[in-house]
Structures are given as structure tokens and as C-alpha cells.
Design an enzyme around this catalytic site. Sequence first.
Site, mmCIF file in Angstrom:
data_model
loop_
_atom_site.group_PDB
_atom_site.id
_atom_site.type_symbol
_atom_site.label_atom_id
_atom_site.label_comp_id
_atom_site.label_asym_id
_atom_site.label_seq_id
_atom_site.Cartn_x
_atom_site.Cartn_y
_atom_site.Cartn_z
ATOM 1 N N HIS A 145 0.826 -1.195 -0.084
ATOM 2 C CA HIS A 145 -0.047 -0.046 -0.020
ATOM 3 C C HIS A 145 0.810 1.156 0.114
ATOM 4 C CE1 HIS A 145 -3.810 1.981 -0.037
ATOM 5 N NE2 HIS A 145 -4.530 0.883 0.685
ATOM 6 N N ALA A 146 2.195 1.228 0.246
ATOM 7 C CA ALA A 146 2.922 2.401 0.281
ATOM 8 C C ALA A 146 3.138 2.824 -1.021
ATOM 9 C CB ALA A 146 4.341 2.019 1.024
#
Length: 471
Positions: A145-146
Amino acid sequence: MVMERLSGLDASFLYLETPEQLMHVCSVMVMDKSTVPGGYSFATFRATLDERVRRVPQFTRRVRRVPLDLGHPVWVKDEHFAIDHHLHRMALPAPAGHAELMEMCGHLAGLPMDRGRPLWEMNVIEGYRGEDGEEKLVVFTKMHHATVDGASGANLISYLCSLEPDAPPLATDEIPMDGRSPGSLELFGRGIVSTLSRPLSIPKMLSPTLGLITETVSRAQHGTAMAPPLTAPRTSFNGTITGHRTIAVGDMDLEDVKAVRRATGATVNDIVLSIAGGALRDYLLERDELPDSSLLATVPVSVRGESKRDEGANKVSALFTRLGTDIADPLERLTAMTEANKHAKDHHNAISADTLQDWAEFAAPRTFGLAVRAYAGLRLADRHPVVHNLVISNVPGPPIPLYFMGARMDGMYPLGPVFHGAGVNITVLSNNGVVHVGVIACEDSMRSPEKLVAHFPEELGRLKEQVAPAG
């Protein structure tokens, strides 16, 4: 692209991660391999994927920490990038059906990624036969998700998908990336400057934050505020999670959803949330654990069009909404959902699009990470009031067929992360006339998510029946 610093929000997904709370997003892509020009072979698939991902920095960059964690990490080019670190081939034992596929995907979803390499993986799964008896090609993907949110993830997929089997990918431009790797002293200096300058941004953030508080109080007095967190009832999937995952996927007819929309004037998002509420109600009734009050969901909202910040992959905010699980009648639930969501959207729109990103800049890497681990270790999610019951996302997809490496995409089921305190995530995506439903859960929280997914088309059918006379 020169060395790039992660935004505070992007970095927060790294800090939130523990062996139990994995912060990657996944998808199950089921494809018809008979459309591949010249026939499918893993060797050709591998060579084509290797060529395409090397053009896009998001696939070939890795995370590098700042010395002493003085600042958020930076993205740097992976000088040792190799496709075999990210692409894996496996086969289901014959005869392999849907249950075996879901079991394998659940196992893969529970495995952390190597942070020393670019944060994505693809697992090519062969040997799966669909309901029609034909062998399908399945690709299980993972991206941290980064690296992506819903919109940026769709942009990355455009570099790999095409509109025809033998056509070039939708995005063909090559994005340059500077191969320079910063030295430790440079990163240390940047970290000090970032740390010292961070307090200077507090004054400009106080005004919109105080305005938000005033706005929220006013809306609460008039009954037009979005549902507040920490007011959710406790269920079996609201507690401390483990690292084991279960997965289930299903389909609904998009035309049926549109028929309900035309008859009621509700938005597709309202309808999806109402259906999810009905499905959760039925699931909990079967387990004899339906709470008297409605479940509360966090709904991610893209602010990509409103954000004034250029940096960062994640440009999202969130709103809270009650799912009407305390309402038995599907149409009555949708009516209540539509009204509540209107207030929630108005309330959300009164919040600066960059508020979450601005405050996330203050997430201290070491402190944040220690706090998350302590929270999990002390099992605080089992003790304090439930913040929210689950996360639900609705992602608009392409209205026409897409081809992934020449294979027609028959199903694309997205799967988001689950959190301590909210052990289930539902993501819905429309694709070529079909609404794909993906559910991922902590195995200890929901051992049979397929029982929940089965209620989605049933709930849509009941809703359509009620509005048919008006349609």
C-alpha cells in the site's frame, strides 16, 4: 525520476505493518488463456512482463531507510532488479477447483514481502478449471500500500493490459528514473532538515483542523454528521488479528445494479454498500450474532482530483458509514443508506482533501512502529470500543474487456488489507458488465468468507425484485 521521498501517508503503511497486519493489497485475476496470440507459455509471459515493468519506476524501485529514522524513507532504483524475484510459477493439484484456488490465494496473501526489493509480486497459478470446465490462467498479485492506492494501482495496471489480445498496453510511455543512489550522509542531512522544519507546518494545519471540529459539532447538532468512529458494535471479526488469511470471491450482474439505480435514484456506491449491509446481516444472523445496532464501515475515498499535493502514491481520505444491518427490508435499508451517505459525503467534502496527508507527515518511523507492535501485543483491539467493523471499497473498473499479456480478463477481484480491530475487508470492482466482489479476512476472524460472499447476489436479487414494479 530522481530519488523520491515517501509521503507521510505512504510511509505510514510501512510503519503500520507487522507480521500479523500486512499492508499489501492483492488481486485475483482469472483469465481466458485461449485468447493469447500464439498460445500461452510461461516463458513468453515472463519475458513480456520483464520488458514492460522495466519501463515503470514503481516496479523497479525499492525502499531505503533514512539513517536513525530521522525522516520518512526514500525510493531508490533497485540496481539488482530481477524479474524472478517477483514473478513465481505454481500449479494447483489436479483436479483443482474454486476451493483449492481460494486456499492457495489465502496462503499467498498471508506471506510478507521482502522490503529489500521492489514491493510487488505476481504468482502465476496454473491448473485451475472454472465452472465451465475450461482451464483458466490465474495471476495472484501483491503490491504494498506504500506504493499504490486504488487510482494509482489502476494506472500501473494500464502498463500491463491492452484492449485487444495482440495490441500494445494501454500505457506505453517509458518513465525515466535516475539511477543515482544517495549516500548515507546525504540521507542523514535530508532527515535532519525534514525533522527540524516539520514543526513549521503546524500553524497552517491548525486552522483547517479547528474548522473541521467546529463543522463536525454543528453537523452533529443538526443530525447531518457522518457516523462517528468508536461507536461500532462488536462482532466476531473485531479483535486482534493473526497473519493467516482466508479469501472468497463472487460476482454480481452490473445491469441489475443499474436497474436498481434507475428505479431508486441511488448511486452505485449507495447500492453496493446497502447490498454489503444486507449480506453481512444475513451472515451474522446465520451465526446468531447479529448486533442490535448497525455495523459501521470505513469507506476509502479518493481525493486525487482535489489534492494540492503532487508527491505520494496514496491520495485518499475516508468516511464512516452505517451499513443498515439493523434493517431487514432491503429497499428500506437502501433508502436509509442513501440519505445517510449524502450527509456523510457533504461532511467529508467540508474537510480539506489534504488533511490526512498533512497530519501523516508527523508519523515518526520508530515511535509509530513501536506503538503498533505494542497495540497488537497487548491485544488492545479486544478491549477498547470498536473503532469500525470493517473496510469496504468500491472501485470503478473498465466497461469493456481487458487483456493481460494477451489473456482476456474474465475476473479481477481486488483485496485490501485487514487491521487489528477490523479483521474483514470487502472490495467491489466493476469490470465489463460484471461486479466482482472480493473478501479477505483474518482466518481466526472469518474462516468461511464464501458464506458471506454468497449473500451478495442474493441480496441484489431481493432488492431488484422490490424495485421492479417501479422500474
